[in-house]
Write an enzyme that holds these catalytic residues in place. Structure first.
Site, PDB file in Angstrom:
ATOM      1  N   LYS A  47      -4.721  -7.300 -41.360  1.00 48.01           N
ATOM      2  CA  LYS A  47      -5.001  -7.610 -39.948  1.00 48.01           C
ATOM      3  C   LYS A  47      -4.052  -8.668 -39.369  1.00 48.01           C
ATOM      4  O   LYS A  47      -3.714  -8.615 -38.196  1.00 48.01           O
ATOM      5  CB  LYS A  47      -6.457  -8.033 -39.768  1.00 48.01           C
ATOM      6  CG  LYS A  47      -7.426  -6.859 -39.949  1.00 48.01           C
ATOM      7  CD  LYS A  47      -8.849  -7.237 -39.612  1.00 48.01           C
ATOM      8  CE  LYS A  47      -9.766  -6.031 -39.824  1.00 48.01           C
ATOM      9  NZ  LYS A  47     -11.148  -6.304 -39.414  1.00 48.01           N
TER      10      LYS A  47
ATOM     11  N   ASP B  59     -12.427  -5.686 -32.945  1.00 47.06           N
ATOM     12  CA  ASP B  59     -13.599  -6.214 -33.666  1.00 47.06           C
ATOM     13  C   ASP B  59     -14.403  -7.116 -32.725  1.00 47.06           C
ATOM     14  O   ASP B  59     -15.625  -7.188 -32.814  1.00 47.06           O
ATOM     15  CB  ASP B  59     -13.162  -7.046 -34.887  1.00 47.06           C
ATOM     16  CG  ASP B  59     -12.620  -6.167 -36.002  1.00 47.06           C
ATOM     17  OD1 ASP B  59     -13.030  -4.997 -36.099  1.00 47.06           O
ATOM     18  OD2 ASP B  59     -11.779  -6.663 -36.772  1.00 47.06           O
TER      19      ASP B  59
END
Ligand code: ATR
Length: 285
Positions: free
Chosen positions: A75, A110
């Site tokens: 990420k 997210d």
């Protein structure tokens, strides 16, 4: 003779290591089916170093993929690789979405995923503005950003390694609680979020004094294997509203599907049932 028009399938995927248990292909596959879109969403295992990640992204781009979801351990690599990034991704310091075009664009869905899942449980007139975040990894940053976006004023973070909690707290203006004193904060928190790996299959459970949870508090756990962690089980038994990792997973997938496949992406009970069945089949629910 003019042949039938050929519709090349739209391609996207999820990049991670390991990635073979990812439920994302099922989510995107179901939405593509509902929207009548010819598309393929594939698992792409890429080992953990940045150089390998960057090479793989160059390759996927040249193969015509519209974009990828990015999961552990890439990420932060995704943000580094991108030419442009959303403010949210920059603030969190990580991205779980790369959209390929002339420029590669990094996003962190997210955050909106958790915001949406929490927003549904909060309802219209919640009055809830205090929260406790357990853990200080990448997921904790996303949760902190989401809570701030929703308007939570009073957020505390606690982590086994206090220094890491202090770094995240400074980024989002939060207070820090010693890990050993986490139970003392429970009565004040209207939302409690576990972002640690505790409670995950094969990991020890999260030790928390459930009796100190404030009545009406919402309890969230990013872990989705098992689906009902010991934390969520205890919270449900005490009548608390809960948010499990599957809810967050489904909601974070929406922006990717819309961006790459261009169709509607609805999170509902039918989608959830497909994912729960898959987890059960894998022995993970
Ligand atoms: P992610 O980026 O998905 O959040 P991570 O960076 O590996 O994953 O973070 C895992 C979190 O779980 C960390 O907050 C970690 O605490 P430390 O910073 O002290 O390592 C927490 N964690 C993992 N195992 C733990 C344990 N046995 N007890 C307490 N916290 C634990």
């Amino acid at each position: 003779m003019v042949g039938k028009e050929y519709n090349a399938p739209i391609l996207a995927g999820v990049v991670g290591w390991p990635v073979s248990h990812s439920l994302s292909p099922l989510i995107h596959g179901e939405w593509a089916k509902r929207a009548g879109i010819t598309g393929r969403y594939v698992q792409i295992p890429v080992e953990s170093e940045y150089d390998e990640f960057a090479r793989a992204m160059d390759d996927l781009k040249s193969q015509g993929l519209k974009g990828v979801n990015v999961t552990i351990p890439h990420k932060e690599h995704a943000l580094r690789y991108a030419d442009l990034a959303s403010d949210v991704a920059k603030r969190v310091g990580a991205a779980n979405m790369l959209t390929f075009g002339e420029k590669t664009y990094a996003e962190n869905s997210d955050v909106i995923g958790f915001e949406t899942a929490l927003g549904q449980q909060l309802g219209m007139s919640s009055g809830r503005t205090s929260a406790l975040i357990l853990g200080a990894g990448g997921a904790a940053r996303g949760v902190a950003a989401a809570l701030r976006n929703i308007g939570f004023l009073d957020i505390e973070i606690t982590n086994r390694t206090r220094e890491k909690a202090e770094i995240v707290a400074a980024l989002f203006g939060m207070g820090v609680i010693d890990w050993e004193k986490r139970n003392e904060r429970l009565p004040a928190a209207s939302v409690v979020v576990n972002t640690t790996s505790l409670g995950m299959t094969g990991q020890p459970p999260l030790e928390l004094d459930w009796n100190r949870l404030r009545p009406g508090a919402i309890v969230a756990d990013i872990v989705y294997s098992p689906l009902q962690t010991p934390l969520l089980k205890a919270a449900i038994n005490r009548g608390h509203l809960t948010i499990d990792g599957l809810a967050m997973l489904m909601h974070q997938a929406v922006p990717g599907f819309k961006a790459w496949f261009g169709g509607d992406a609805v999170v509902d009970d039918d989608l959830r049932a497909i994912l729960v069945a898959a987890l059960k089949k894998q022995g993970r629910a």
